[in-house]
Structure formats: structure tokens, C-alpha cells
Design a protein around this motif. Sequence first.
Motif, short mmCIF file in Angstrom:
data_model
loop_
_atom_site.label_atom_id
_atom_site.label_comp_id
_atom_site.label_asym_id
_atom_site.label_seq_id
_atom_site.Cartn_x
_atom_site.Cartn_y
_atom_site.Cartn_z
N ALA A 204 43.14 46.15 54.11
CA ALA A 204 42.82 45.18 53.06
C ALA A 204 42.35 45.90 51.81
CB ALA A 204 41.74 44.21 53.55
N ALA A 205 41.51 46.92 52.00
CA ALA A 205 41.00 47.65 50.85
C ALA A 205 42.13 48.31 50.08
CB ALA A 205 39.98 48.69 51.29
N PHE B 147 44.96 39.44 45.99
CA PHE B 147 44.04 38.90 46.97
C PHE B 147 44.74 38.01 47.98
CE2 PHE B 147 39.75 37.91 48.20
CZ PHE B 147 39.84 36.63 48.73
N LEU C 31 44.97 38.88 52.01
CA LEU C 31 44.07 38.24 52.97
C LEU C 31 44.77 37.28 53.91
CD1 LEU C 31 41.15 38.51 50.73
CD2 LEU C 31 40.97 38.81 53.12
N PRO D 42 36.77 37.19 38.81
CA PRO D 42 38.10 37.78 38.78
C PRO D 42 38.48 38.37 40.13
CG PRO D 42 36.64 38.77 37.14
CD PRO D 42 35.80 37.94 38.02
N LEU D 43 39.60 37.94 40.67
CA LEU D 43 40.11 38.50 41.92
C LEU D 43 41.50 39.05 41.63
CD1 LEU D 43 39.00 35.82 44.52
CD2 LEU D 43 38.10 38.10 44.21
N PRO D 44 41.90 40.08 42.34
CA PRO D 44 43.14 40.76 41.94
C PRO D 44 44.39 39.90 42.18
CG PRO D 44 42.19 41.82 43.87
CD PRO D 44 41.23 40.75 43.46
N ILE D 45 45.27 40.02 41.21
CA ILE D 45 46.60 39.41 41.33
C ILE D 45 47.57 40.57 41.37
CG2 ILE D 45 48.34 38.10 40.11
CD1 ILE D 45 46.16 36.39 38.98
N LEU E 15 44.62 45.49 48.51
CA LEU E 15 44.06 44.38 47.75
C LEU E 15 44.56 44.33 46.31
CD1 LEU E 15 42.10 42.07 48.24
CD2 LEU E 15 40.29 43.46 47.33
N GLU E 16 44.53 45.47 45.65
CA GLU E 16 44.94 45.42 44.25
C GLU E 16 46.45 45.44 44.07
OE1 GLU E 16 42.33 48.20 42.23
OE2 GLU E 16 41.04 46.50 41.73
N LEU F 33 40.35 46.13 57.90
CA LEU F 33 39.52 46.25 56.70
C LEU F 33 40.05 47.32 55.77
CD1 LEU F 33 35.91 45.94 58.14
CD2 LEU F 33 36.99 44.40 56.52
N ALA F 34 40.42 48.46 56.36
CA ALA F 34 40.93 49.55 55.54
C ALA F 34 42.23 49.13 54.86
CB ALA F 34 41.14 50.80 56.39
N PHE G 30 45.62 39.37 56.76
CA PHE G 30 44.34 39.88 57.26
C PHE G 30 43.71 38.87 58.20
CE2 PHE G 30 40.51 42.41 57.01
CZ PHE G 30 39.47 41.50 57.08
#
Lengths: 499, 327, 153
Positions: free
Chosen positions: C91-92, C100, C104, C145-148, C95-96, C88-89, C107
Motif C-alpha cells: 500500500a505504501a 488512494f 486500498l 488531500p489524498l493521492p490520485i 499509494l501515490e 501495508l508495504a 488492500f
Amino acid sequence: MDTLQHLTDGLVAALGWQNLVFALIGCVLGTLIGVLPGLGPAAGTAILIPLTFRLDPTGGLIMLSAIYYGAMYGGTITSVLINVPGEAASVVTCFDGYQMARQGRGGTALGIAAIGSFVGGMVATLALVVVAPPLARVALSFGPPEFFALMLVGLGLVTSLAGRSLLAGLAMAVLGLLIAMVGIDPVRGAPRFTFGIPSLYDGLGFIPVVMGLFGVAEILLTLESPTRQLVATKFTALLPSREEWRRSVGAISRGTGIGFVLGLIPGIGAIIPTFTAYVVEKRLSKTPEKFGQGAIEGVAAPETANNAYANAAMIPLLTLGIPSSPTIAVLMGAFIINGLTPGPFLFQERPDLVWTVIASFFLGNALLLILNLPLVGLWARLLHLPHQYVSVGTLLFCVLGAYSLQQNVFDIAVMIVCGIIGYGMRKIDLPIAPLVLGLILGPFIEKSLRTSLEMSGGDFSIFFTRPLCVALLVIGALILVASALRLAPAEVREARDAN
Amino acid sequence: MSRLVTATFAATLALAAALGGAGAQQSYPTRPIQLMVAFPAGGSTDIAARIVASIAEKELGQSVVVVNKGGAGGQIGWTELTRQRPDGYYIGFINLPATNTVILDPERKAIFTEKDFVPIINQVLDPGLIWVRADSPYKTVHDLIEAAKKAPNTIRTATTGILSDDHLAILMTEEAAPGALFRLVHLEGGAAQLKEIMAGNVDVAFDNVGSIATRVKSGEVRGLAVLDEVRSKFLPDVPTMKELGYPTVISSSTRGIAAPKGTPEPIVKRLREVLKKAMEHPDHVKKLEDAGIAIKIMEGEEYARYFADTHAKAKKYTEWARNRPMR
Amino acid sequence: MRRGWQVGCVCLLGVFAGALITSLSYSLSDNLGPGPGFFPFWLSVTGLALTGAILVQVTSGRLLADAPSDLWPGRQAALQGLAVIVALAAAAVLLEPLGFRLTLLPFVAGLLVALGARSWIAIALCAVGGSFGVFHVFYYWLMVPLPIGAFGI
């Protein structure tokens, strides 16, 4: 009677082909939005506003309203299945709904939630038709001082959620209240407890915190006993037993009443009615210790209250033009974009439109029931997947949900930390519900106190000169006294036994 | 000899970069653009944003997605805007004077300044409005001001937020009518004002025309004065403060689009063209008019100047607000 | 369990004490009434008192007399739990920068393996569906909006 005529006309119009389809689409989309993380009803509704540009106003409004109360139901599904509230108001359903799912009764929980929501929604809409305008005006007399008093009464609910130790429950509530103070304060507009992190200026988001405390923590716990017995149940076993029906009836009736009354008060939000209904049910129950272990009333009451609230909250909007919550503000925005301003004048000038929308609430609630009841078995079957997939799926869900709230990675961090804390709390059996309650009530209490004092110019007597406020304070005091009397014998007994 | 080679090489690289860059800009946009609104969905800014976005995206060929980043009176959204990559794919609405007061109020500890924005184009100019309940004893602004002088600090006056344009407008009024003192009640947003006025918990509200015009027109509430130089075309019967003898009380809330500092000029130019076209589109004009929101397009230089002027004005009243006994 | 409560109480005492000290730097009163520091201060005081009382009760045995004592998770559960948190950490953090989809994919795949999933096909399908599939639905259909990331993915 004029109203009856209007309603009949409205029903006829709402049953029209087009409007029926819109209601259906709205219910489906709404349920989906409720299930999907991060897309709370407000955001989801906002996304769909552009759709209304292309539809006629009546149809568009019917669809948006259906999305709104549909989303209330959707949030329940994830609460029951994976202990993650799909939207904020569903957090209370996690307490007993998820436990029921673990016992193989997930389908039953979803079923009773659907039925309760149906009843709650129908009754609330009926009441809307019958008593709307006068009742709405009465609800207006709820100003900031009354709000403050009501929140104090709400704090009194903590005593019923404490579980093992009252002191621990109180300490958790205090912690929740304190956490709620993070962010820009209502007094000066200056950041408090933010330690220079801009993402904290608006406080710790409720959804990431709750997703962590409930969802992530649950997954960590599951790892210890992964092959939990999920009894494969036949469909008939999905229905509540006669005993459970009996208990649910009372819960549903009370939930409807509580949800409806609180829905009339603008600004309350959906979570408080659900908490209140839950606690009332627990107090009145002959077996309060079953709550939190999978008591069906613990699902029926909040779910009914939730939907009754959602339908009732339309009343201030339609009769007075006052939106009760951010989600309804979005609905109001949709009205305004279409050139219609909700309020008493719209009621008079365009009764055809208003009554068609109201009539569609009846239809929408019925559609929700028809749509969701058969799907209940399907949803419940998801839990039978191997636990790794359920867990990882849930985590994916949580990451997506936490991030998409504000496109902020910080929210994911908050969720992780709360997950660890939640895990710790569950392991040592510290009560989480009071923490959540404190978190919800905190901002309300401070803001309403501050606004009341601004109104009175610093004079505290405002709380004692307004009749409704005094009444609420008295009720709050009585509840506290009653709790103290009830619990004192137990604590005394415990101390005596321990010696 | 090698120096010449190096120089040529460098020049070629530079040329390629410039061409490549220009090429990239010419093909802008190649993916959806995020348009940030610093307030929750459903509000005035949000509604107008969605309308312009839905028209602009057709011209741009890529979706323009409205992203709500509400909280802290807009501070969260604007902070985010100034921290985003200046590549033209993240732009947002700034609300003057709210953005200004966030920068100017030291308590807010804003991490951005007025220099961190590139103003592109302004969309809405919503003049301030003083309004009361339909059955209020105050029939004109004079009634209100007389009452405020006779009984200072008793008239409960609602704003839509601490240091909002409404708050500053009240201070301007107090400045223009010495002796008048209002009891400030800071609510959160126009809906809260409507509720408390209807309930009789506050006596008068300072807000903007766009939020409440339809209700003034229908007679649900009474508009006392518009805080602008000319009457609002949505409320032709409501006098301006200028007419009523208070020409210095001019206040409005403007909403325009800005990009983070450093966004390349060609991209800004393209955005400006597209957005201007979108704002002049008949659909846009009609929808905003129906909602009672007044369009005022200001672009480039004009907008930048307006920003600076508003900033200076806000500075004066923000100082005053901090020194006033009751904020 | 008792040890757990004691540890928990000590942590809580720390939190409340920290809050108390911080709230002193905000003004406690205002000319209208409670200032920004008022509620946090008194809440911290109350919290300290309550937590102190609980600690005393637990240590003296009056509370939790009947509670089970062995709460530590088994070795496998602990390792898997750690894997979840680390994933999780990560991924956080990623992520940016990575976007995404690219974050993931590992992940989902990694966690599935860490938690004991065996079927490579299922893992691959879930990983692709969970990253690329979900992205497509949310970004293109639902306009969320999800990060690219830096690689344009």
C-alpha cells in the motif's frame, strides 16, 4: 463582583439559541476529528477556520473552542477500542483503556473517560474564571531553564513505567531520547541522523511511530489469538463498579489538578500532563501491578488531566495572548482573522465576547458529556464485529492516518517498521511506555537546554540562580532518590532469590 | 514518398499534441489544487494563504486546498514543492529570505536551489520590526544600540529562528552600528518571542510588523523601529531605521506563491491572473489589513528580480552568520 | 523469552553503536555548550552500558528466571502476520502511483480474505466503502488531500 457579573452575562449569551447550536456542532465535529486519524486537532481546526468567515466572531470562536476540547475526547475512543491513539495525547489511555476493552469493559473505560473529562474541564474552566490573570503571570516565570528542569523531572517518571526490569526501562527511555534526536538540530540547524532522506529532516513523526508501536503491533499480536472472548455486556455492566468508582474519584481529582497546573505553562503540550497523571496515580496506588492490565484509574487519571489541560491551556491565550500549543495557535489565528487579538486588552475592550466564549466552555463540557455518554455503548459494540473486520478497519485507519499527516508515504513506512518493532517488544515484554516518554521529552530537553544557554551566553549557572529552576531540580533529585530507595530493595531481593 | 508520409504523420502528431496540450491547459483546472504552506497552521503565512485560497477558488471553479507541510523551518515544505509534478495542481508559498537562507546554508543540505522554483506572484511584504516590552528601559533604537556597544554580547535578542530574516536583520544592525554586539537567542516563532519577552527572559525581539502590530498599537509592547524605507501604515508612530540614521538596515519577510520548475507558462499565467484578482479583492484586502499584514503584489518579472536580489543579499549575511563567533 | 531478550539486546547494541559512530561526525561541543553531537554521543554510551548490563543479567539467569519459553507464533498467525506487513508495504509503495482508491480496494479485500473473512458481499462492501467511500469523505468533504494516481482515479 465584576467578574461574576461578566460571567453571568456571558452565560446568558452563551445559552442563546445560536451560540448553543455552534457549541453543539463544535462538540460533534471535534469528537469526529479526534476519532478520525491524521486529522489532529490542529489540522482539523485549521480546516474549519474558513467557516468562521461566514459566522459572527463570537459564534465562530465558540465553535472552534468546542472543536478543540471535543477532539481531546474523540482521540480516546480509538485508544480504547483499537489501541490506536486518535491524537497524540491519547496515547497514555491506550495502556489501560485498551486492556479494559479486551476484558469486555470498553464501555466502562469510555464512560469513565467521559465523566473524568467533564469534571476536569469544568473545574479548569471554573479556575480560569476565578484565578486566571494572576496565575497566568506566575506561569510566565517558566522560562527555558525551568522547562529543562521540568523535563528532567519528567524523565524521572520512567522509573515507574519500567515494569519487569528497571534497566530495560531505562534503556528504552534512552532509545526514545535518541530517536527524538533525528532531524534538524536546534544548535546549528543542520540535519542529524537523516542519512540524506529529506522526510527525516523534521524527525520521525510521533504519530506514525505511536500508531505503529501500538496499533499495528496490536493487530499482529491479535492474529495469534483472534477469537478473543469479548463478553457481551448489558448496559448496566457498562457502569463502573462501586469499587472502581471509589478508585476513580481520587484519580479524577488528582488528574484535574495536574492537568490544570500544567496547562498554565505555555509550550508543555498535552502528552506530558497525561503521562504525569498516569504515573502519579500508579505511584500512589496500593496495587500498582494492576496498571497496564486494565486498571480504571489508569484511564480516569490521564483522561481527566487531558481535558483539564485543554481548558486550562486557554488561559495563557485569553489573558496574555500567548498560545500554549500549535492547536491553540490555530485558534489564535482564528481570532486574528476576525480582527481580534487575544490578550489583556481584548479582555478589557470586549469583555462581552471573551466572557461569552469562556461561558461556552462550561456548556461545551456539559454537551460533550451528554453527547458521548449514551454513545459509549454503541462504540463498544463495534468491537463485537468479526475480528477480521476490526483488524482491517484499523489498518485502513492507520494507513489513512499516517499518510494524511503530511501527505507523505514515508510516514507509512515508519509506521510499518515501528509496528514490527512494537510486536517484537510486546512478545518479549520489553516496556514500550518509557520509549514513548523518551520520544516526547527528547526534543524539549535539548531545545530548552540550548535556548537557556543562548540566554545566558553559555553560562551554566543560569540553572542554579533561578529559584523556580532550582526548586524543580531539587524535586527531580528527590524523586530519583525516592525511586532508588523503593526499587533497590526489590532488585536486591531478586538477586538474592536468584542465587 | 514514405519520408513525406512519415513527416506529415509526425507533424500531425505534433500538432495534435500541441492542441491537446493547449486544450488541457485551457480546461485547467479540472480538479482541486493544492496550495502548500511550509509552516504549521495558524501562523501568518497560513492565515494569509487561507484567505487568498478561499477567494481564488471561486474564480478557478475548483477548490484550492491549503496543505500545511511544516517542519525544519520551511525546508520540508519547499523540498516537497520542488519535487512535485509541474502540472499546476501543486503550488506553494515561498518565504523570502527564509527560502534563500535554506538554500545558501551548506549545513542545511538543501536538495533544491533557487532555480527549482517558478515564482508566480508575491502576496505579502512584512517589514521587520524591533520591539521590546512596554516597560523596557530601551525607549528608542539609540538606547538599544548604545547599550549594545557599552556591553557587547549581553543584550538578549530574540529571533524567530536560525537564519530567519530576523537573524539577518540583527546582523545588518551590527554592521551598521560597529561595536554593537547582541546576544542571539533563537526561538521558534513569534508566539515564543512574545512569551519570553513578557517573562523577561529576553530583552528585545526582532520580528515582523504583521506578527505583532496589533499589540504595538494597543500598547502592550513598544515598537522601536520598522526596518523599511517608509513607515508602516499599521504603525505610523514607529520610526524607520532609515530615519534613525541606519539606512542600510532594510529587512522584510515576503510571502509569495511559486510553482515547481517546468510548470507550463500558460498555466502559470492563468494562476497569476486569478491570484492577482483574488489579492486585489476587497475581502482579501480588508481581512489582511485587519490582521495587520501588508499586501504587496509583485508579479512575474518583478517578483523574479526581487527573488534574485533577496538571494544575493541573504548570501552576504548568511556567510557572515556562519563566521560570527556566536551564531 | 530469554533468547528473545538476548536477540533484542544484540540488536540494541548495534543501534547504539551505530548512533555512537554517527554522532562522532557531529561536533561534540560548541562555544556555547553542548554541540549537536553531544547528547547523541552520551546517550549512545549510556545505552550501550545499560544494554550490556541487561545482556549479562539475562545470560547469567539473574533476570527472567520465571519467563515462559515458547513464544513463536503458530504457522497460521505467522503467515497472516506476514500478509499484513506485505499488504501495508505494498500500500505504501503503490499509494501515490495508483492513487488512494485503486490501492486500498485490493488492500481491504485482500487482507480480509487473508485473515479469513468469508462473506463475499461483506468483503466487497467493505472494500468499496473503505477505498472509494473513505476517499469521497476525506477528499471532498473534509478537504484532506489524498493521492490520485496515474489513471486519474
